[in-house]
Write a protein that holds these residues in place. Structure first.
Motif, PDB file in Angstrom:
ATOM      1  N   UNK A 169      67.283  26.591  43.796  1.00 18.60           N
ATOM      2  CA  UNK A 169      65.561  26.785  43.815  1.00 18.60           C
ATOM      3  C   UNK A 169      64.779  27.973  44.582  1.00 18.60           C
ATOM      4  N   UNK A 170      65.798  27.918  45.910  1.00 17.83           N
ATOM      5  CA  UNK A 170      64.869  29.129  46.912  1.00 17.83           C
ATOM      6  C   UNK A 170      65.736  30.335  46.800  1.00 17.83           C
ATOM      7  N   UNK A 171      66.816  30.136  46.298  1.00 18.89           N
ATOM      8  CA  UNK A 171      67.284  31.705  46.552  1.00 18.89           C
ATOM      9  C   UNK A 171      67.086  32.333  44.975  1.00 18.89           C
ATOM     10  N   UNK A 172      67.102  33.524  45.742  1.00 16.54           N
ATOM     11  CA  UNK A 172      66.342  34.959  44.715  1.00 16.54           C
ATOM     12  C   UNK A 172      68.223  35.227  44.850  1.00 16.54           C
ATOM     13  N   UNK A 173      68.488  36.130  43.543  1.00 14.72           N
ATOM     14  CA  UNK A 173      69.877  36.503  42.597  1.00 14.72           C
ATOM     15  C   UNK A 173      69.182  38.041  42.625  1.00 14.72           C
ATOM     16  N   UNK A 174      70.051  39.181  42.969  1.00 10.52           N
ATOM     17  CA  UNK A 174      70.408  39.992  41.875  1.00 10.52           C
ATOM     18  C   UNK A 174      70.713  39.896  40.502  1.00 10.52           C
TER      19      UNK A 174
ATOM     20  N   UNK B 137      61.488  33.810  37.624  1.00 12.59           N
ATOM     21  CA  UNK B 137      60.481  34.692  38.093  1.00 12.59           C
ATOM     22  C   UNK B 137      61.145  35.729  38.917  1.00 12.59           C
ATOM     23  N   UNK B 138      60.681  36.419  38.647  1.00 14.41           N
ATOM     24  CA  UNK B 138      61.080  38.210  38.692  1.00 14.41           C
ATOM     25  C   UNK B 138      60.395  38.233  40.606  1.00 14.41           C
ATOM     26  N   UNK B 139      61.469  39.244  41.034  1.00  6.32           N
ATOM     27  CA  UNK B 139      61.305  39.099  42.786  1.00  6.32           C
ATOM     28  C   UNK B 139      61.554  40.707  42.201  1.00  6.32           C
ATOM     29  N   UNK B 140      60.642  41.236  42.385  1.00  6.47           N
ATOM     30  CA  UNK B 140      60.480  42.713  42.160  1.00  6.47           C
ATOM     31  C   UNK B 140      61.018  43.185  43.329  1.00  6.47           C
ATOM     32  N   UNK B 141      61.774  44.608  42.556  1.00  2.75           N
ATOM     33  CA  UNK B 141      63.710  45.460  44.123  1.00  2.75           C
ATOM     34  C   UNK B 141      64.492  44.172  43.185  1.00  2.75           C
ATOM     35  N   UNK B 142      64.531  43.381  43.595  1.00  4.77           N
ATOM     36  CA  UNK B 142      65.772  42.781  43.913  1.00  4.77           C
ATOM     37  C   UNK B 142      66.258  41.515  43.063  1.00  4.77           C
ATOM     38  N   UNK B 143      65.484  40.875  42.419  1.00  2.00           N
ATOM     39  CA  UNK B 143      66.385  39.602  41.157  1.00  2.00           C
ATOM     40  C   UNK B 143      65.118  38.911  40.443  1.00  2.00           C
ATOM     41  N   UNK B 144      66.213  37.506  40.158  1.00  2.00           N
ATOM     42  CA  UNK B 144      65.495  36.373  40.019  1.00  2.00           C
ATOM     43  C   UNK B 144      64.891  35.126  40.704  1.00  2.00           C
TER      44      UNK B 144
END
Length: 142
Positions: free
Chosen positions: A82-87, A129-136
Motif C-alpha cells: 500500500x505504500x509503494x508507487x508502481x510504475x 491513485x495515480x501518482x503523476x509522472x510515475x505510476x499508480x
C-alpha cells in the motif's frame, strides 16, 4: 538421496505396479492432509474492499465484484504494497510476467476498467491513485 523403496532383480511387473500404487496412495494422502492444514483464508482489506487471495474473489461492502485475472492481480499487487508507487513497467512485469516494451496502454486500460468496477466515483479514485509522472499506488483508505 530421497529414495523410500527399491526392488531387487528379478522382479515381476505386478510387484512394480503394486509398489507404484502404494507410493501414489501415500503421496496423495500426505498431500491431502497438508493442504487441509494450510487452508486458511488470506484476506487483504482496504476501506470497503476485501480481497480473498485463496479463491480470487473481491467484495465491496459485502457484494462480490467480478474481475478478470489481470485486474485481480493488479489490485492484489497494489493492496499488498500500500505504500509503494508502481510504475507502469513494474505493474506490467509483475502481472503479465513478461518483458515491458513501452506499451503502457495495456496497463492504462486495465486500471481504467478496474476503477470502473471498484471505485464509487472512477473520476475521483480512492482505491487506485495515480501518482503523476510515475505510476499508480493504493489509496490511503484504511
Amino acid at each position: 538421496m530421497g529414495a523410500d523403496d527399491y526392488i531387487t532383480k528379478p522382479f515381476s511387473i505386478t510387484e512394480v505396479l503394486a509398489r507404484i500404487k502404494a507410493n501414489i496412495r501415500r503421496t496423495t494422502q500426505y498431500a491431502g492432509t497438508q493442504g487441509m492444514e494450510m487452508e486458511e483464508e488470506v484476506l487483504l482489506k482496504r476501506g470497503n474492499i476485501t480481497i480473498n487471495i485463496n479463491n480470487y474473489s473481491v467484495f465491496k461492502n459485502g457484494d462480490k465484484i467480478e474481475l478478470t485475472i489481470k485486474e485481480f492481480e493488479i489490485l492484489k499487487l497494489l493492496f499488498k504494497n500500500p505504500k509503494k508507487v508502481f510504475t507502469k513497467e513494474q505493474i506490467y512485469s509483475h502481472v503479465w510476467n513478461d518483458a515491458y516494451f513501452g506499451d503502457e496502454n495495456a496497463v492504462n486500460v486495465h486500471i481504467s476498467r478496474l476503477r470502473n468496477k471498484i471505485e464509487d466515483n472512477p473520476k475521483n479514485p480512492q482505491y487506485i491513485v495515480t501518482v503523476w509522472g510515475i505510476g499508480y499506488k493504493a489509496g490511503d483508505i484504511i
